[in-house]
Write an enzyme that holds these catalytic residues in place. Structure first.
Site, PDB file in Angstrom:
ATOM      1  N   LYS A  58       0.818  -1.225   0.000  1.00  0.00           N
ATOM      2  CA  LYS A  58       0.000   0.000   0.000  1.00  0.00           C
ATOM      3  C   LYS A  58       0.853   1.278   0.000  1.00  0.00           C
ATOM      4  O   LYS A  58       0.486   2.267  -0.614  1.00  0.00           O
ATOM      5  CB  LYS A  58      -0.930   0.021   1.221  1.00  0.00           C
ATOM      6  CG  LYS A  58      -2.089  -0.966   1.118  1.00  0.00           C
ATOM      7  CD  LYS A  58      -3.021  -0.817   2.315  1.00  0.00           C
ATOM      8  CE  LYS A  58      -4.082  -1.898   2.318  1.00  0.00           C
ATOM      9  NZ  LYS A  58      -5.029  -1.781   3.432  1.00  0.00           N
ATOM     10  N   ASP A  93      -9.925   2.781   2.531  1.00  0.00           N
ATOM     11  CA  ASP A  93      -9.974   2.256   3.904  1.00  0.00           C
ATOM     12  C   ASP A  93     -10.596   3.289   4.854  1.00  0.00           C
ATOM     13  O   ASP A  93     -11.275   2.934   5.816  1.00  0.00           O
ATOM     14  CB  ASP A  93      -8.561   1.899   4.402  1.00  0.00           C
ATOM     15  CG  ASP A  93      -8.065   0.575   3.840  1.00  0.00           C
ATOM     16  OD1 ASP A  93      -8.910  -0.267   3.463  1.00  0.00           O
ATOM     17  OD2 ASP A  93      -6.838   0.380   3.769  1.00  0.00           O
ATOM     18  N   ASN A  96      -4.972   1.927  -1.521  1.00  0.00           N
ATOM     19  CA  ASN A  96      -5.541   0.571  -1.551  1.00  0.00           C
ATOM     20  C   ASN A  96      -6.375   0.335  -2.815  1.00  0.00           C
ATOM     21  O   ASN A  96      -6.796  -0.783  -3.067  1.00  0.00           O
ATOM     22  CB  ASN A  96      -6.366   0.269  -0.280  1.00  0.00           C
ATOM     23  CG  ASN A  96      -7.750   0.870  -0.352  1.00  0.00           C
ATOM     24  OD1 ASN A  96      -7.965   1.902  -0.973  1.00  0.00           O
ATOM     25  ND2 ASN A  96      -8.707   0.236   0.293  1.00  0.00           N
TER      26      ASN A  96
HETATM   27  P1  NAP Z   1       0.869  -3.930  10.255  1.00  0.00           P
HETATM   28  O1  NAP Z   1       1.253  -2.702   9.512  1.00  0.00           O
HETATM   29  O2  NAP Z   1       1.706  -5.167  10.138  1.00  0.00           O
HETATM   30  O3  NAP Z   1       0.753  -3.537  11.817  1.00  0.00           O
HETATM   31  C1  NAP Z   1       0.586  -4.517  12.794  1.00  0.00           C
HETATM   32  C2  NAP Z   1       0.370  -3.856  14.146  1.00  0.00           C
HETATM   33  O4  NAP Z   1       0.079  -4.883  15.097  1.00  0.00           O
HETATM   34  C3  NAP Z   1       1.600  -3.098  14.660  1.00  0.00           C
HETATM   35  O5  NAP Z   1       1.176  -1.928  15.321  1.00  0.00           O
HETATM   36  C4  NAP Z   1       2.198  -4.102  15.660  1.00  0.00           C
HETATM   37  O6  NAP Z   1       2.921  -3.507  16.711  1.00  0.00           O
HETATM   38  C5  NAP Z   1       0.946  -4.738  16.221  1.00  0.00           C
HETATM   39  N1  NAP Z   1       1.185  -6.044  16.826  1.00  0.00           N
HETATM   40  C6  NAP Z   1       1.526  -7.193  16.189  1.00  0.00           C
HETATM   41  N2  NAP Z   1       1.648  -8.199  17.088  1.00  0.00           N
HETATM   42  C7  NAP Z   1       1.369  -7.668  18.309  1.00  0.00           C
HETATM   43  C8  NAP Z   1       1.324  -8.213  19.621  1.00  0.00           C
HETATM   44  N3  NAP Z   1       1.600  -9.502  19.882  1.00  0.00           N
HETATM   45  N4  NAP Z   1       0.973  -7.390  20.637  1.00  0.00           N
HETATM   46  C9  NAP Z   1       0.701  -6.082  20.396  1.00  0.00           C
HETATM   47  N5  NAP Z   1       0.731  -5.512  19.178  1.00  0.00           N
HETATM   48  C10 NAP Z   1       1.059  -6.300  18.141  1.00  0.00           C
HETATM   49  O7  NAP Z   1      -0.605  -4.389   9.857  1.00  0.00           O
HETATM   50  P2  NAP Z   1      -1.828  -3.538   9.260  1.00  0.00           P
HETATM   51  O8  NAP Z   1      -1.811  -3.629   7.789  1.00  0.00           O
HETATM   52  O9  NAP Z   1      -1.860  -2.209   9.909  1.00  0.00           O
HETATM   53  O10 NAP Z   1      -3.072  -4.442   9.756  1.00  0.00           O
HETATM   54  C11 NAP Z   1      -3.396  -4.561  11.127  1.00  0.00           C
HETATM   55  C12 NAP Z   1      -4.655  -5.405  11.286  1.00  0.00           C
HETATM   56  O11 NAP Z   1      -5.766  -4.752  10.657  1.00  0.00           O
HETATM   57  C13 NAP Z   1      -4.562  -6.780  10.610  1.00  0.00           C
HETATM   58  O12 NAP Z   1      -5.222  -7.714  11.420  1.00  0.00           O
HETATM   59  C14 NAP Z   1      -5.309  -6.594   9.300  1.00  0.00           C
HETATM   60  O13 NAP Z   1      -5.878  -7.795   8.837  1.00  0.00           O
HETATM   61  C15 NAP Z   1      -6.409  -5.625   9.753  1.00  0.00           C
HETATM   62  N6  NAP Z   1      -6.954  -4.826   8.635  1.00  0.00           N
HETATM   63  C16 NAP Z   1      -8.288  -4.892   8.416  1.00  0.00           C
HETATM   64  C17 NAP Z   1      -8.863  -4.150   7.412  1.00  0.00           C
HETATM   65  C18 NAP Z   1     -10.338  -4.250   7.201  1.00  0.00           C
HETATM   66  O14 NAP Z   1     -10.821  -3.759   6.168  1.00  0.00           O
HETATM   67  N7  NAP Z   1     -11.075  -4.845   8.105  1.00  0.00           N
HETATM   68  C19 NAP Z   1      -8.074  -3.312   6.598  1.00  0.00           C
HETATM   69  C20 NAP Z   1      -6.703  -3.254   6.854  1.00  0.00           C
HETATM   70  C21 NAP Z   1      -6.144  -4.020   7.876  1.00  0.00           C
HETATM   71  P3  NAP Z   1       4.519  -3.199  16.560  1.00  0.00           P
HETATM   72  O15 NAP Z   1       4.619  -1.897  15.824  1.00  0.00           O
HETATM   73  O16 NAP Z   1       4.998  -3.119  17.947  1.00  0.00           O
HETATM   74  O17 NAP Z   1       5.105  -4.365  15.794  1.00  0.00           O
END
Ligand code: NAP
Length: 280
Positions: free
Chosen positions: A64, A100, A85
């Site tokens: 993205k 989004d 996106n």
């Molecule tokens: P990302 O950039 O990989 O970010 C992941 C986040 O999760 C980071 O802030 C990370 O913290 C945190 N994290 C991971 N493991 C953790 C743990 N054990 N304890 C606490 N924090 C933890 O991912 P993203 O693209 O932003 O997506 C995040 C979530 O949103 C995913 O589940 C994705 O499927 C969902 N999502 C949903 C939609 C929708 O339309 N529903 C759209 C986009 C994303 P650190 O910085 O400390 O690593």
């Protein structure tokens, strides 16, 4: 006509299922293809979208933030977030959008209706958290606290979005969750904690006893439909919203940009629901 989703991995993506259902229901003669793309093939994949038979594409993890240099223009939220996106092929010109933000807001409105956001808490500091923070700001949040395991990333997020978001942004560590939730009205999980097949599938990203009945709890995790956080929130008497509604809403907005038609949201939601059940 053709559309594609560009990302890696894509095996669990339900977008092909609900976009294909939408094209069929709307009588649009188009295919929606899964393009699992290696980083060194990204430029070529984007260039291919300029062909006249392409409506455009969706872009997902991990590209993205990386596609912007290959596009001709960025619109509104895509430019504020520097994340795309949805790509629209406008007669050979590629325009980047970010649905989004509007998808999150439409999903949130199914629970909040006309209520103000009030004090909001966003857990996470990745791309999903950025979209949620911008959206909550646009919806007039009094303040958005951004809590992340790695506090430095929360600080960077708040600095990056300070200009685009009128609401005060407060970066904190995840250990501040109990305090932040006390006066909050809306809390959004934008971490990957609770995701099926992930390392933290059975976990909750905050202390469950911090949840209370005054909260609207939004989990952006779309699979499973009921995450451990949503179960705990419902048990605490909070109102809940799962990630599938936002997923379908961001896709519906993309469909409308590509086709100029009103998206058949109910059909898309049903298709997303059965694809999610099948992907479990
Ligand atoms: P990302 O950039 O990989 O970010 C992941 C986040 O999760 C980071 O802030 C990370 O913290 C945190 N994290 C991971 N493991 C953790 C743990 N054990 N304890 C606490 N924090 C933890 O991912 P993203 O693209 O932003 O997506 C995040 C979530 O949103 C995913 O589940 C994705 O499927 C969902 N999502 C949903 C939609 C929708 O339309 N529903 C759209 C986009 C994303 P650190 O910085 O400390 O690593």
């Amino acid at each position: 006509m053709r559309c594609a989703i560009i990302g890696k991995p894509l095996a669990h993506s339900v977008s092909p299922a609900f976009q294909t259902a939408a094209f069929r229901a709307a009588g649009v003669d188009a295919t929606y293809e899964r393009w699992e793309t290696e980083p060194d093939r990204l430029a070529g994949a984007i260039a291919a979208l300029r062909a006249p038979d392409f409506l455009g594409a969706n872009v997902t993890v991990p590209y993205k933030e990386r596609v912007a240099p290959f596009l001709d223009d960025l619109r509104d939220e895509a430019s504020a977030l520097n994340a795309v996106n949805t790509i629209v092929n406008d007669r050979g010109r590629l325009v980047g959008h970010n649905t989004d933000v509007s998808g999150f807001l439409r999903a949130l409105d199914t629970v909040l209706h006309d209520e103000p956001v009030g004090h909001a808490v966003v857990l996470g500091a990745g791309g999903a958290a950025r979209a949620a923070v911008l959206a909550l700001g646009r919806r007039g949040a009094i303040e958005v606290a951004v809590l992340n395991r790695t506090e430095r990333r929360a600080i960077d997020l708040c600095a990056d979005l300070a200009e685009a978001v009128a609401s005060p942004l407060m970066p904190l560590g995840l250990d501040a969750a109990r305090r932040a939730l006390r006066d909050a009205n809306v809390v959004v999980n934008a971490t990957s904690v609770g995701m099926a097949h992930g390392p933290d599938a059975d976990s909750i990203p905050l202390p469950p006893d911090a949840l209370h009945e005054g909260l609207v709890v939004v989990d952006l995790v779309a699979n499973p439909l009921e995450t451990p956080l949503l179960r705990a929130a419902a048990a605490a008497g909070a109102r809940t919203l799962g990630g599938l509604t936002m997923l379908v809403e961001q896709g519906a907005a993309a469909f409308e940009l590509w086709t100029g038609l009103r998206a058949p949201r109910e059909i898309m939601f049903e298709a997303a629901l059965s694809a999610t059940a099948g992907a479990r």
